[in-house]
Scaffold this motif. Structure first.
Motif, PDB file in Angstrom:
ATOM      1  N   ASP A 211      -4.456  -2.942  -7.237  1.00 29.08           N
ATOM      2  CA  ASP A 211      -4.494  -4.401  -7.132  1.00 29.08           C
ATOM      3  C   ASP A 211      -3.257  -4.814  -6.330  1.00 29.08           C
ATOM      4  N   PRO A 212      -3.054  -6.091  -6.043  1.00 29.82           N
ATOM      5  CA  PRO A 212      -1.897  -6.481  -5.211  1.00 29.82           C
ATOM      6  C   PRO A 212      -0.551  -6.033  -5.773  1.00 29.82           C
ATOM      7  N   ASP A 213      -0.367  -6.107  -7.097  1.00 28.64           N
ATOM      8  CA  ASP A 213       0.915  -5.693  -7.678  1.00 28.64           C
ATOM      9  C   ASP A 213       1.136  -4.195  -7.521  1.00 28.64           C
ATOM     10  N   LEU A 214       0.117  -3.411  -7.797  1.00 25.76           N
ATOM     11  CA  LEU A 214       0.256  -1.966  -7.654  1.00 25.76           C
ATOM     12  C   LEU A 214       0.458  -1.586  -6.186  1.00 25.76           C
ATOM     13  N   ALA A 215      -0.186  -2.312  -5.285  1.00 28.04           N
ATOM     14  CA  ALA A 215      -0.002  -2.048  -3.854  1.00 28.04           C
ATOM     15  C   ALA A 215       1.446  -2.258  -3.436  1.00 28.04           C
ATOM     16  N   GLU A 216       2.089  -3.291  -3.997  1.00 21.25           N
ATOM     17  CA  GLU A 216       3.505  -3.520  -3.694  1.00 21.25           C
ATOM     18  C   GLU A 216       4.347  -2.344  -4.150  1.00 21.25           C
ATOM     19  N   ALA A 217       4.041  -1.805  -5.343  1.00 19.57           N
ATOM     20  CA  ALA A 217       4.793  -0.658  -5.843  1.00 19.57           C
ATOM     21  C   ALA A 217       4.552   0.573  -4.969  1.00 19.57           C
ATOM     22  N   LEU A 218       3.325   0.790  -4.565  1.00 20.96           N
ATOM     23  CA  LEU A 218       3.019   1.939  -3.707  1.00 20.96           C
ATOM     24  C   LEU A 218       3.689   1.817  -2.344  1.00 20.96           C
TER      25      LEU A 218
ATOM     26  N   ASP B  34       7.511   8.417   0.783  1.00 17.82           N
ATOM     27  CA  ASP B  34       6.812   9.625   1.240  1.00 17.82           C
ATOM     28  C   ASP B  34       5.372   9.379   1.665  1.00 17.82           C
ATOM     29  N   LEU B  35       4.987   8.110   1.823  1.00 18.46           N
ATOM     30  CA  LEU B  35       3.615   7.833   2.252  1.00 18.46           C
ATOM     31  C   LEU B  35       3.370   8.408   3.648  1.00 18.46           C
ATOM     32  N   SER B  36       2.229   9.057   3.809  1.00 19.59           N
ATOM     33  CA  SER B  36       1.843   9.507   5.148  1.00 19.59           C
ATOM     34  C   SER B  36       1.415   8.298   5.976  1.00 19.59           C
ATOM     35  N   HIS B  37       1.309   8.499   7.283  1.00 18.99           N
ATOM     36  CA  HIS B  37       0.883   7.383   8.127  1.00 18.99           C
ATOM     37  C   HIS B  37      -0.526   6.939   7.772  1.00 18.99           C
ATOM     38  N   ALA B  38      -1.373   7.897   7.405  1.00 16.40           N
ATOM     39  CA  ALA B  38      -2.740   7.544   7.001  1.00 16.40           C
ATOM     40  C   ALA B  38      -2.715   6.709   5.724  1.00 16.40           C
ATOM     41  N   GLN B  39      -1.828   7.053   4.788  1.00 12.06           N
ATOM     42  CA  GLN B  39      -1.726   6.287   3.546  1.00 12.06           C
ATOM     43  C   GLN B  39      -1.161   4.897   3.813  1.00 12.06           C
ATOM     44  N   VAL B  40      -0.194   4.810   4.702  1.00 16.48           N
ATOM     45  CA  VAL B  40       0.363   3.511   5.074  1.00 16.48           C
ATOM     46  C   VAL B  40      -0.731   2.620   5.650  1.00 16.48           C
ATOM     47  N   ARG B  41      -1.518   3.164   6.550  1.00 13.56           N
ATOM     48  CA  ARG B  41      -2.593   2.378   7.164  1.00 13.56           C
ATOM     49  C   ARG B  41      -3.637   1.952   6.131  1.00 13.56           C
ATOM     50  N   ALA B  42      -3.968   2.864   5.213  1.00 15.78           N
ATOM     51  CA  ALA B  42      -4.969   2.543   4.192  1.00 15.78           C
ATOM     52  C   ALA B  42      -4.472   1.443   3.270  1.00 15.78           C
ATOM     53  N   LEU B  43      -3.217   1.535   2.879  1.00 16.72           N
ATOM     54  CA  LEU B  43      -2.645   0.530   1.993  1.00 16.72           C
ATOM     55  C   LEU B  43      -2.530  -0.815   2.711  1.00 16.72           C
ATOM     56  N   ALA B  44      -2.058  -0.787   3.940  1.00 18.81           N
ATOM     57  CA  ALA B  44      -1.891  -2.026   4.703  1.00 18.81           C
ATOM     58  C   ALA B  44      -3.228  -2.691   4.997  1.00 18.81           C
TER      59      ALA B  44
ATOM     60  N   ARG C  94      -5.743  -2.883   3.091  1.00 18.96           N
ATOM     61  CA  ARG C  94      -6.294  -3.519   1.895  1.00 18.96           C
ATOM     62  C   ARG C  94      -5.474  -4.711   1.419  1.00 18.96           C
ATOM     63  N   PHE C  95      -4.160  -4.688   1.659  1.00 20.55           N
ATOM     64  CA  PHE C  95      -3.289  -5.711   1.082  1.00 20.55           C
ATOM     65  C   PHE C  95      -2.270  -6.182   2.118  1.00 20.55           C
ATOM     66  N   GLU C  96      -2.363  -7.462   2.466  1.00 19.13           N
ATOM     67  CA  GLU C  96      -1.465  -7.959   3.511  1.00 19.13           C
ATOM     68  C   GLU C  96      -0.016  -8.028   3.029  1.00 19.13           C
TER      69      GLU C  96
END
Length: 503
Positions: A27-34, A39-49, A51-53
């Motif tokens: 959810d938005p709060d958990l996304a902020e924590a993530l 250590d996020l990979s670029h793929a993880q950064v893109r996936a997270l970004a 979904r949540f602005e």
């Protein structure tokens, strides 16, 4: 909020695959924590970004998103963040300059290196707040133009901009040589003459207490002068005339300037308002004679602020140590003391002076050990966290001074595991010591189990990797959400438990 998942999101030992799963269910709060994970990979950064602005904005500011990762039509705030960081695309600026949302144009106005046509468009924006934001950050030639804007809010922003030419800063300060302003926040909203009630009952009112306009925009003019006096680019020759201004706020700002003639500082030292003299005591440009004058000033906060002056003579420091309550800060003059001065401070008959010296963490071993044997507990408390003290020396401090020094001894980076266990068993218990032990890198499982009995130390101890894994798992069901998050974030949480907790 699921505090277990929030803790896991921060756990550095969480493998990559469970991080992917958390991103998928966030959810938005958990996304902020993530988004805080380094250590996020670029793929993880893109996936997270994607979904949540909010997360995308954070990642953009941290340099983990690039222009190729962001669509400004879908995630405008992330695109604006990249423009603010100087990594967005110029065509985005033109897009946002025509955005119907005022907030987007205002955010754009604060971005560096705007194309000239974009800056020109923002300078004529129908919303004053957009133009004011531009005036605050823009380059010299446009700042010079906006310093003459008909609205006082734009002029105030230009007065705060260090790129505004000095001649125009002087004009903003004195009011001479500029066309008269035509509007201000007061006359935009109210029929003049008007004085805003300091106790205005309207919760939505945006006017500051006491704001006034009788056609001359007096409170707005005062705000412009305050901004100009605070601006280091404003010529001192224009500022000096405010030493006798009736406004205390303006005299305070003047007293903080480091570029005034000595006679102006001397005049401010006689100001009837202690707040002005206290600001002067902070000023690194005042000379020794004025420092000595202010050292006898009993006005509110004058002596305490003077104690932090980097050029304070040591005999004045000794006087201030006995004349006012300084607490136990590391003072700039103590930090700058040469070896001979350090020896003199260590031998001072005033325990407060010795305590202030003991705040340094680079003292020669012989002086450090001498202060560790000091008969005054406040000196020993001050020196106790100094690196290099032996376990024997630290134990002797506790034996001699008891609970008064236990927490500071526990904060020593060289405290051994055995000593920390001894301190955790101290009777009577010292609550502050539990918190220091709980965050100490040498803390052992027995010491940490003792820390878990203290309400404030419990969340800290729950995050310590030396805590037994079985105990960490138990803490996941604690009544205190802070303890739960700390346990879930503990890198010693068993990997199997981590995987079980991730949806």
């Amino acid at each position: 909020m699921n505090h277990v998942l929030h803790g896991l999101a921060a756990n550095p030992a969480l493998p990559s695959e469970p991080v992917d799963r958390l991103i998928a269910v966030a959810d938005p709060d958990l996304a902020e924590a993530l988004a805080c994970r380094p250590d996020l990979s670029h793929a993880q950064v893109r996936a997270l970004a994607s979904r949540f602005e909010e997360a995308a904005v954070r990642l953009a500011y941290e340099g983990r998103l690039s222009a190729t990762d962001v669509n400004p039509a879908v995630q405008p705030r992330a695109a604006l963040a990249l423009l603010e960081e100087g990594t967005g695309r110029p065509q985005w600026a033109r897009l946002f300059a025509a955005d119907p949302l005022v907030e987007s144009r205002e955010k754009l106005a604060a971005c560096p290196d705007l194309p000239r046509d974009v800056a020109a468009a923002l300078a004529t924006d129908p919303e004053v707040r957009v133009v004011a934001e531009l005036a605050l950050w823009t380059v010299s030639d446009l700042a010079a133009r906006l310093a003459q804007h008909p609205h006082t809010e734009v002029r105030r922003a230009a007065a705060a901009n260090e790129a505004t030419p000095p001649t125009l800063l002087a004009a903003l300060l004195t009011g001479e040589g500029l066309p008269a302003a035509r509007s201000c926040p007061v006359c935009d909203r109210e029929t003049t003459p008007f004085v805003h009630d300091p106790h205005c009952p309207d919760p939505d009112c945006e006017l500051p207490p006491g704001a006034a306009c009788d056609g001359s925009h007096e409170s707005a003019a005062h705000d412009i002068q305050e901004a100009a006096l605070r601006n280091p680019a404003t010529p001192a020759a224009a500022a000096v005339f405010f030493a006798d201004h009736p406004s205390v706020l303006l005299r305070q700002e003047l007293a903080a300037r480091p570029d005034l003639p000595p006679q102006v500082y001397a005049r401010l030292a006689e100001d009837p308002v202690p707040w002005v003299r206290a600001r002067l005591a902070d000023n690194p440009a005042i000379d020794e004679a004025l420092i000595r004058t202010l050292a006898t000033d009993r006005g509110h906060d004058v002596q305490r602020r003077l104690a932090h002056h980097p050029l304070l003579p040591l005999d004045v420091l000794a006087h201030l140590a006995s004349a006012t309550r300084l607490g136990s800060p590391l003072l700039p003059r103590i930090t700058a003391a040469c070896p001979a001065e350090v020896e003199g401070l260590a031998a001072s008959p005033d325990a407060t002076v010795r305590m202030l010296l003991a705040q340094r963490r680079d003292l020669p071993a012989e002086i450090r050990d001498t202060l560790a044997r000091d008969p005054d507990a406040k000196v020993v408390k001050s020196i106790a966290p100094h690196p290099g003290l032996s376990e024997t020396r630290l134990r002797a401090m506790v034996e001699r001074h008891g609970p008064r020094v236990v927490a500071k001894v526990a904060a020593n980076p060289d405290a051994t595991p055995a000593l920390l266990e001894h301190l955790a068993r101290h009777r009577p218990p010292v609550q502050k010591a539990f918190r220091e032990i709980a965050r100490h890198r040498h803390a052992t499982a027995p010491a940490l189990l003792a820390c878990l009995t203290d309400r404030q130390a419990r969340p800290i101890a729950a995050s310590h990797p030396a805590l037994p894994p079985a105990v960490i798992v138990e803490l996941l069901a604690d009544d205190n959400w802070q303890v739960v998050e700390a346990a879930a974030a503990n890198p010693s949480l068993p990997p199997a438990s981590m995987l079980e907790l991730v949806p």
